[in-house]
Design an enzyme around this catalytic site. Structure first.
Site, PDB file in Angstrom:
ATOM      1  N   GLU A 247       0.841  -1.199   0.000  1.00  0.00           N
ATOM      2  CA  GLU A 247       0.000   0.000   0.000  1.00  0.00           C
ATOM      3  C   GLU A 247       0.877   1.251   0.000  1.00  0.00           C
ATOM      4  O   GLU A 247       1.780   1.399   0.825  1.00  0.00           O
ATOM      5  CB  GLU A 247      -0.900   0.006   1.234  1.00  0.00           C
ATOM      6  CG  GLU A 247      -1.651   1.313   1.475  1.00  0.00           C
ATOM      7  CD  GLU A 247      -2.635   1.657   0.368  1.00  0.00           C
ATOM      8  OE1 GLU A 247      -2.621   2.823  -0.073  1.00  0.00           O
ATOM      9  OE2 GLU A 247      -3.385   0.763  -0.066  1.00  0.00           O
TER      10      GLU A 247
ATOM     11  N   ASN B  86      12.897   0.950  -0.081  1.00  0.00           N
ATOM     12  CA  ASN B  86      12.923   2.290  -0.669  1.00  0.00           C
ATOM     13  C   ASN B  86      11.541   2.937  -0.723  1.00  0.00           C
ATOM     14  O   ASN B  86      11.398   4.135  -0.450  1.00  0.00           O
ATOM     15  CB  ASN B  86      13.527   2.228  -2.078  1.00  0.00           C
ATOM     16  CG  ASN B  86      15.033   2.058  -2.046  1.00  0.00           C
ATOM     17  OD1 ASN B  86      15.754   2.924  -1.564  1.00  0.00           O
ATOM     18  ND2 ASN B  86      15.526   0.934  -2.526  1.00  0.00           N
TER      19      ASN B  86
ATOM     20  N   THR C 217       9.037   2.398   1.236  1.00  0.00           N
ATOM     21  CA  THR C 217       8.659   2.751   2.604  1.00  0.00           C
ATOM     22  C   THR C 217       9.362   4.017   3.059  1.00  0.00           C
ATOM     23  O   THR C 217       8.764   4.862   3.749  1.00  0.00           O
ATOM     24  CB  THR C 217       8.991   1.583   3.556  1.00  0.00           C
ATOM     25  OG1 THR C 217       8.295   0.420   3.120  1.00  0.00           O
ATOM     26  CG2 THR C 217       8.596   1.902   4.984  1.00  0.00           C
TER      27      THR C 217
ATOM     28  N   ASP D  70      18.127  -6.366  -1.139  1.00  0.00           N
ATOM     29  CA  ASP D  70      18.855  -5.801  -2.286  1.00  0.00           C
ATOM     30  C   ASP D  70      20.004  -4.877  -1.880  1.00  0.00           C
ATOM     31  O   ASP D  70      20.863  -4.558  -2.705  1.00  0.00           O
ATOM     32  CB  ASP D  70      17.901  -5.029  -3.198  1.00  0.00           C
ATOM     33  CG  ASP D  70      16.925  -5.941  -3.928  1.00  0.00           C
ATOM     34  OD1 ASP D  70      17.246  -7.137  -4.086  1.00  0.00           O
ATOM     35  OD2 ASP D  70      15.855  -5.462  -4.329  1.00  0.00           O
TER      36      ASP D  70
ATOM     37  N   ARG E 276      29.345 -28.465 -17.837  1.00  0.00           N
ATOM     38  CA  ARG E 276      28.411 -27.482 -18.357  1.00  0.00           C
ATOM     39  C   ARG E 276      28.762 -26.076 -17.882  1.00  0.00           C
ATOM     40  O   ARG E 276      29.537 -25.881 -16.954  1.00  0.00           O
ATOM     41  CB  ARG E 276      26.990 -27.782 -17.852  1.00  0.00           C
ATOM     42  CG  ARG E 276      26.314 -28.979 -18.467  1.00  0.00           C
ATOM     43  CD  ARG E 276      24.992 -29.233 -17.745  1.00  0.00           C
ATOM     44  NE  ARG E 276      24.240 -30.313 -18.350  1.00  0.00           N
ATOM     45  CZ  ARG E 276      23.239 -30.935 -17.751  1.00  0.00           C
ATOM     46  NH1 ARG E 276      22.878 -30.599 -16.536  1.00  0.00           N
ATOM     47  NH2 ARG E 276      22.597 -31.909 -18.374  1.00  0.00           N
TER      48      ARG E 276
ATOM     49  N   MET F 226      18.335 -12.202  -7.074  1.00  0.00           N
ATOM     50  CA  MET F 226      17.508 -10.999  -7.060  1.00  0.00           C
ATOM     51  C   MET F 226      18.347  -9.728  -7.202  1.00  0.00           C
ATOM     52  O   MET F 226      19.537  -9.711  -6.914  1.00  0.00           O
ATOM     53  CB  MET F 226      16.659 -10.948  -5.803  1.00  0.00           C
ATOM     54  CG  MET F 226      15.468 -11.896  -5.854  1.00  0.00           C
ATOM     55  SD  MET F 226      14.366 -11.717  -4.433  1.00  0.00           S
ATOM     56  CE  MET F 226      12.932 -12.625  -5.039  1.00  0.00           C
TER      57      MET F 226
ATOM     58  N   HIS G 282      16.790  -5.913  -9.029  1.00  0.00           N
ATOM     59  CA  HIS G 282      16.229  -5.287 -10.236  1.00  0.00           C
ATOM     60  C   HIS G 282      17.135  -4.199 -10.797  1.00  0.00           C
ATOM     61  O   HIS G 282      17.470  -4.184 -11.977  1.00  0.00           O
ATOM     62  CB  HIS G 282      14.847  -4.699  -9.935  1.00  0.00           C
ATOM     63  CG  HIS G 282      13.773  -5.726  -9.877  1.00  0.00           C
ATOM     64  ND1 HIS G 282      13.363  -6.434 -10.987  1.00  0.00           N
ATOM     65  CD2 HIS G 282      13.034  -6.185  -8.843  1.00  0.00           C
ATOM     66  CE1 HIS G 282      12.410  -7.273 -10.632  1.00  0.00           C
ATOM     67  NE2 HIS G 282      12.194  -7.144  -9.346  1.00  0.00           N
TER      68      HIS G 282
ATOM     69  N   ILE H 151      13.340 -17.875  -2.569  1.00  0.00           N
ATOM     70  CA  ILE H 151      14.111 -18.575  -1.528  1.00  0.00           C
ATOM     71  C   ILE H 151      15.066 -17.608  -0.841  1.00  0.00           C
ATOM     72  O   ILE H 151      15.336 -17.723   0.354  1.00  0.00           O
ATOM     73  CB  ILE H 151      14.884 -19.762  -2.151  1.00  0.00           C
ATOM     74  CG1 ILE H 151      13.904 -20.862  -2.543  1.00  0.00           C
ATOM     75  CG2 ILE H 151      15.937 -20.318  -1.191  1.00  0.00           C
ATOM     76  CD1 ILE H 151      14.517 -21.982  -3.341  1.00  0.00           C
TER      77      ILE H 151
END
Length: 337
Positions: free
Chosen positions: A73, A110, A112, A134, A169, A176, A178, A263
């Protein structure tokens, strides 16, 4: 004094430890009355609250999530149409007065911090505590939750080494972040990543392919690529999927991706985060007791301190190319793209 406390935004290891730090200090040391506000700022709109006692705080130190619940919110967000809800800040202020709260402690990231600064601007007594895995909140060296997330991501990278080695491989792991690549940087370095891709540093698939092929020529038959979820892609695929496909196309080496996801945000906080949460929570209560409102608790060096919210709100702390881990990584032959 009578204070309220809420948690807003995404969940994060250490929130409950912070609630405990704030409330135990308030109740035991300062003799304050404490009200828990449910579901972030939504609870201030609906007066969804509960009395917090010393007994309420039992077992919180190592508990993940938040006992108060959370929401995203944003009471100052502009409404598309003029409605009864359009004046949410006024309603929040009225409810704070009706509840008899002398201050509200806002635990969050951020968004908040922005909301807390806006509330301070309309005369509400607020103190905020920075919370994010983050680690991108400006003004504090570390936010609680970051160390826990890095520990979880590092363990995941450690486990990928064995399967990558067994199958010869390239393994791509997405963590995480962004806009800020702190988790990718710290877990990638701690977990022995060979390529680490951050949103702040441009990369070239050709450069990455050359690095991986050179490793193969040197007899290193597997590689670990750590990517932050916010790196530039084609806009259609997740970061790990995109990078894995591009690497396989560029090099011909079998490549698989793993997305760590939520996680990283769940479970118990590390010892470091428990102690940081406890210190920050206690300092938040001290600021209230001394009447220093409109501030965010910070960690600067080894010292827990605070900054005015207007200095913090709306700013991001991002990784720079001169960060010592980036510099040292490059010296050791780790590629950043």
């Amino acid at each position: 004094m009578k204070i309220g406390i809420l948690t807003s935004g995404g969940d994060c290891p250490g929130i409950n430890a912070t609630i405990r730090g704030v409330c135990k200090t308030a109740i035991r040391h300062y003799g304050m009355e404490v009200v828990g506000i449910h579901s972030g700022f939504q609870g201030l709109l609906t007066r969804d609250v509960e009395q917090i006692t010393d007994h309420s705080l039992t077992g919180l130190l190592n508990l993940g999530g938040t006992i108060l619940g959370t929401s995203r919110e944003k009471p100052f967000k502009k409404q598309r149409a003029v409605t009864v809800e359009a004046d949410k800040p006024t309603l929040i202020r009225q409810n704070i007065e009706a509840l008899g709260l002398d201050c509200v402690v806002c635990i969050g990231g951020n968004g908040t911090q922005k909301t807390a600064a806006r509330l301070a601007g309309i005369g509400v007594n607020v103190i905020s505590v920075p919370k994010t895995i983050d680690n991108d909140i400006w003004g504090t060296d570390v936010s609680f939750g970051f160390d826990s997330a890095v520990t979880i991501a590092t363990e995941a990278i450690d486990r990928l080494h064995s399967t990558a080695s067994s199958h010869k491989r390239v393994m791509v792991i997405e963590v995480m972040g962004h806009k800020a690549g702190w988790i990718a940087l710290y877990s990638g370095m701690a977990g022995g990543g060979d390529v680490i891709l951050l949103p702040e540093i441009p990369y070239s698939i050709k450069n990455i392919g050359d690095v991986l092929l050179q490793r193969l020529k040197k007899g290193k038959n597997y590689s670990i690529v750590v990517v932050a979820e916010g790196i530039q892609t084609d806009g259609k695929k997740r970061a790990a999927e995109y990078i894995a496909q591009e690497i396989e196309y560029e090099t011909g080496i079998e490549t698989r991706e793993t997305v760590l996801g939520y996680i990283q945000r769940g479970g118990s906080p590390t010892a470091f985060d428990r102690n940081l949460s406890t210190r920050m929570g206690g300092h938040a209560t001290e600021l209230i007791a001394t009447g220093q409102f409109g501030r965010m608790v910070t960690l600067q060096g080894d010292k827990v301190s605070s900054l005015p919210l207007e200095e913090v709100a709306g700013k991001l702390k991002l990784v720079t190319e001169d960060h010592d881990l980036v510099v040292q990584g490059r010296r050791m032959g780790i590629s950043f793209g």
